[in-house]
Motif scaffolding. Structure first.
Motif, PDB file in Angstrom:
ATOM      1  N   TRP A  75       0.832  -1.201   0.000  1.00 31.52           N
ATOM      2  CA  TRP A  75       0.000   0.000   0.000  1.00 31.52           C
ATOM      3  C   TRP A  75       0.865   1.249   0.000  1.00 31.52           C
ATOM      4  CZ3 TRP A  75      -4.705  -0.807  -1.435  1.00 31.52           C
ATOM      5  CH2 TRP A  75      -5.675   0.181  -1.291  1.00 31.52           C
ATOM      6  N   HIS A  76       0.281   2.367  -0.422  1.00 29.91           N
ATOM      7  CA  HIS A  76       1.049   3.622  -0.472  1.00 29.91           C
ATOM      8  C   HIS A  76       1.520   4.009   0.930  1.00 29.91           C
ATOM      9  CE1 HIS A  76      -2.028   6.104   1.452  1.00 29.91           C
ATOM     10  NE2 HIS A  76      -2.941   5.513   0.713  1.00 29.91           N
ATOM     11  N   ARG A  77       2.596   4.779   0.986  1.00 27.48           N
ATOM     12  CA  ARG A  77       3.220   5.163   2.253  1.00 27.48           C
ATOM     13  C   ARG A  77       3.025   6.653   2.530  1.00 27.48           C
ATOM     14  NH1 ARG A  77       3.892   1.231   5.143  1.00 27.48           N
ATOM     15  NH2 ARG A  77       5.926   1.665   6.022  1.00 27.48           N
ATOM     16  N   LEU A  78       1.900   7.199   2.111  1.00 25.72           N
ATOM     17  CA  LEU A  78       1.692   8.639   2.213  1.00 25.72           C
ATOM     18  C   LEU A  78       1.519   9.136   3.640  1.00 25.72           C
ATOM     19  CD1 LEU A  78      -0.727   9.200  -0.816  1.00 25.72           C
ATOM     20  CD2 LEU A  78       1.741   9.606  -0.714  1.00 25.72           C
ATOM     21  N   VAL A  79       1.053   8.273   4.534  1.00 26.30           N
ATOM     22  CA  VAL A  79       0.799   8.729   5.902  1.00 26.30           C
ATOM     23  C   VAL A  79       1.718   8.063   6.921  1.00 26.30           C
ATOM     24  CG1 VAL A  79      -1.612   9.255   5.393  1.00 26.30           C
ATOM     25  CG2 VAL A  79      -1.018   6.984   6.238  1.00 26.30           C
ATOM     26  N   TYR A  80       2.613   7.225   6.450  1.00 24.30           N
ATOM     27  CA  TYR A  80       3.440   6.448   7.377  1.00 24.30           C
ATOM     28  C   TYR A  80       4.242   7.353   8.313  1.00 24.30           C
ATOM     29  CZ  TYR A  80       7.356   3.722   9.134  1.00 24.30           C
ATOM     30  OH  TYR A  80       8.295   3.151   9.954  1.00 24.30           O
ATOM     31  N   ARG A  81       4.958   8.320   7.739  1.00 22.22           N
ATOM     32  CA  ARG A  81       5.874   9.124   8.546  1.00 22.22           C
ATOM     33  C   ARG A  81       5.119  10.003   9.549  1.00 22.22           C
ATOM     34  NH1 ARG A  81      10.040   7.592  10.006  1.00 22.22           N
ATOM     35  NH2 ARG A  81      10.794   7.146   7.902  1.00 22.22           N
ATOM     36  N   SER A  82       4.063  10.669   9.128  1.00 25.48           N
ATOM     37  CA  SER A  82       3.357  11.581  10.036  1.00 25.48           C
ATOM     38  C   SER A  82       2.576  10.809  11.100  1.00 25.48           C
ATOM     39  CB  SER A  82       2.421  12.494   9.248  1.00 25.48           C
ATOM     40  OG  SER A  82       1.485  11.741   8.493  1.00 25.48           O
ATOM     41  N   TYR A  83       1.834   9.778  10.716  1.00 23.55           N
ATOM     42  CA  TYR A  83       1.042   9.042  11.698  1.00 23.55           C
ATOM     43  C   TYR A  83       1.935   8.336  12.715  1.00 23.55           C
ATOM     44  CZ  TYR A  83      -3.174   9.645   8.822  1.00 23.55           C
ATOM     45  OH  TYR A  83      -4.237  10.167   8.126  1.00 23.55           O
ATOM     46  N   THR A  84       3.022   7.759  12.237  1.00 21.57           N
ATOM     47  CA  THR A  84       3.953   7.081  13.146  1.00 21.57           C
ATOM     48  C   THR A  84       4.595   8.077  14.098  1.00 21.57           C
ATOM     49  OG1 THR A  84       4.415   5.396  11.458  1.00 21.57           O
ATOM     50  CG2 THR A  84       5.961   5.570  13.282  1.00 21.57           C
ATOM     51  N   SER A  85       4.940   9.251  13.596  1.00 20.06           N
ATOM     52  CA  SER A  85       5.546  10.275  14.447  1.00 20.06           C
ATOM     53  C   SER A  85       4.593  10.709  15.549  1.00 20.06           C
ATOM     54  CB  SER A  85       5.963  11.487  13.606  1.00 20.06           C
ATOM     55  OG  SER A  85       6.954  11.129  12.659  1.00 20.06           O
ATOM     56  N   TYR A  86       3.315  10.876  15.203  1.00 22.49           N
ATOM     57  CA  TYR A  86       2.325  11.231  16.221  1.00 22.49           C
ATOM     58  C   TYR A  86       2.207  10.129  17.265  1.00 22.49           C
ATOM     59  CZ  TYR A  86       0.795  14.794  12.872  1.00 22.49           C
ATOM     60  OH  TYR A  86       0.737  15.854  12.010  1.00 22.49           O
ATOM     61  N   GLY A  87       2.178   8.879  16.802  1.00 23.16           N
ATOM     62  CA  GLY A  87       2.078   7.757  17.732  1.00 23.16           C
ATOM     63  C   GLY A  87       3.269   7.690  18.676  1.00 23.16           C
ATOM     64  N   ILE A  88       4.454   7.921  18.137  1.00 22.07           N
ATOM     65  CA  ILE A  88       5.667   7.904  18.959  1.00 22.07           C
ATOM     66  C   ILE A  88       5.625   9.028  19.996  1.00 22.07           C
ATOM     67  CG2 ILE A  88       8.166   8.250  18.913  1.00 22.07           C
ATOM     68  CD1 ILE A  88       8.182   6.885  16.162  1.00 22.07           C
ATOM     69  N   TRP A  89       5.173  10.215  19.575  1.00 19.74           N
ATOM     70  CA  TRP A  89       5.119  11.352  20.496  1.00 19.74           C
ATOM     71  C   TRP A  89       4.152  11.081  21.646  1.00 19.74           C
ATOM     72  CZ3 TRP A  89       1.695  14.842  22.546  1.00 19.74           C
ATOM     73  CH2 TRP A  89       2.250  15.983  23.153  1.00 19.74           C
ATOM     74  N   ILE A  90       2.959  10.570  21.334  1.00 12.16           N
ATOM     75  CA  ILE A  90       1.971  10.275  22.378  1.00 12.16           C
ATOM     76  C   ILE A  90       2.470   9.172  23.296  1.00 12.16           C
ATOM     77  CG2 ILE A  90      -0.353   9.381  22.801  1.00 12.16           C
ATOM     78  CD1 ILE A  90      -1.219  10.751  20.213  1.00 12.16           C
TER      79      ILE A  90
END
Length: 398
Positions: free
Chosen positions: A274-289
């Motif tokens: 699948w496309h990786r368009l949201v991988y970096r931003s969503y993962t970064s938010y998850g890591i921050w929380i």
């Protein structure tokens, strides 16, 4: 009203882009304030989508585009705190800032999303051993023209045109079969095929008909076919325009999707195909929380599970938000349950894989057998959970 809606939507989004470009060229201290304006303008543009008639697919794609843009630029400005590479003699970088606005996969940076495939075809090399032949080649217009059409630029544009034309042909064939051929043979879908009672399958296996099974199998194929056709065709058109005008290079537009042969598990389906368009931003938010709110170590098992859960849950909420904005309130929660079921599926397959490896003491199945089991598992996963999210939308909005 339609024209005014389009004008307002574009104007609001242009304002958001302008503020984002300014923010990328600003100090970190001023970025949060600018981000409020960026998100505000993007939200105003998002709200205009209901007044603009792009069709269901067009409106949904644009709605998702705005949401992905907001999540990406928020991550760039305030989580990653990305700084544009300095350029001698330039105090305000318009071009690089603009390119970063729409680079959610972080292509060309040290934060590039994993599993981005695609290589640039190189032009055929020349025999440079003889000065005479080099000068002769430079004077020969026919050879220059021939080599131009063999250049990476020309090959890339040709491939994008072929891809787009192929998608149009496939879509036309599918529409012809679905709307013309199938009804003439008494094969067409009705509202009764999407009743709430038919969302489940295995719990009512004794009452399931062959028609229900065939519709579910068709839904899996249609989901993949329609999603790939829509997103890849848009990607092809944009890639062709930006590369043909010289604004971008072919390497700036790698394939949107990965190799479907890699989809041997649910995790690989979403992570490698699948496309990786949201991988970096969503993962970064998850890591921050996980780190700052839940205080979970990033390397811990619980921390990793939470990050995965957050990414899937956020994906479901985002899809639900886009669908509700289009007016499809009934069945929108099915998008959230779809991604939550996906998270559970990933957990099940990881647990089963670890248990199998432990029981068999690391035994490896034949590669072909392993792939066939994986493909079957992924198909059955979509076969089981897709109706739970798609049937309600069809039934409630018919």
């Amino acid at each position: 009203m339609k024209v005014l809606g389009v004008v307002l939507m574009c104007a609001y989004f242009a304002g958001s882009m302008l503020l984002a470009i300014i923010a990328l060229n600003s100090q970190q201290a001023t970025r949060p304030a600018l981000l409020i304006g960026i998100i505000g303008c993007a939200c105003l543009s998002f709200r205009q989508i209901t007044d603009v008639q792009f069709g269901l697919w067009g409106s949904q794609v644009f709605a998702m585009f705005i949401i992905i843009y907001v999540s990406h630029i928020s991550c760039v400005l305030c989580y990653e705190k990305y700084v544009l590479p300095p350029k001698p003699g330039v105090s305000f970088e318009w071009f690089r800032a603009y390119r970063m606005l729409f680079n959610p996969r972080w292509l060309g940076t040290d934060r590039q999303s994993p599993h981005i495939s695609g290589t640039v075809t190189r032009a055929p090399s020349l025999d440079t051993g003889s000065k005479y032949y080099r000068e002769k080649y430079a004077r020969d217009p026919a050879k220059r023209f021939k080599t131009m059409w063999r250049s990476p630029w020309a090959i890339f544009l040709r491939n994008r045109l072929l891809s787009f034309a192929g998608i149009l042909i496939l879509e036309k064939l599918y529409s012809s079969v679905y709307y013309d051929v199938a009804p003439r043979h008494g094969i067409q879908l009705g509202i009764t095929d999407f009743l709430p009672t038919k969302e489940s399958y295995f719990r009512r296996l004794g009452d399931v008909t062959l028609r229900e099974t065939a519709i579910r199998a068709w839904l899996v194929i249609f989901f993949l076919f329609s999603s790939i056709c829509v997103y890849v065709s848009i990607h092809d058109v944009l890639a062709f325009v930006f590369v043909a005008t010289g604004f971008d290079n072919p390497s700036d537009w790698p394939p949107l999707f990965g190799d479907i042969r890699e989809a041997t598990s649910i995790r690989n389906f979403w992570g490698k195909f699948w496309h990786r368009l949201v991988y970096r931003s969503y993962t970064s938010y998850g890591i921050w929380i996980s780190k700052n709110i839940l205080c979970l170590p990033k390397s811990s098992l619980v921390g990793k599970i939470f990050i995965n859960f957050f990414v899937y849950a956020l994906s479901g909420c985002v899809h639900m938000l886009a669908i509700r904005q289009l007016g499809y309130t009934c069945g929108s929660w099915g998008e959230v349950t779809f991604y939550l079921y996906t998270f559970l599926g990933v957990m099940v397959e990881m647990t089963a894989s670890a248990a199998f490896s432990r029981v068999t003491r690391g035994y490896q199945l034949n590669r072909t057998v392993s792939k066939m089991i994986g493909y079957t598992w992924v198909f059955m996963y979509l076969f089981t959970i897709l109706p739970k999210s798609e049937y309600p939308k069809v039934f409630c909005n018919s």
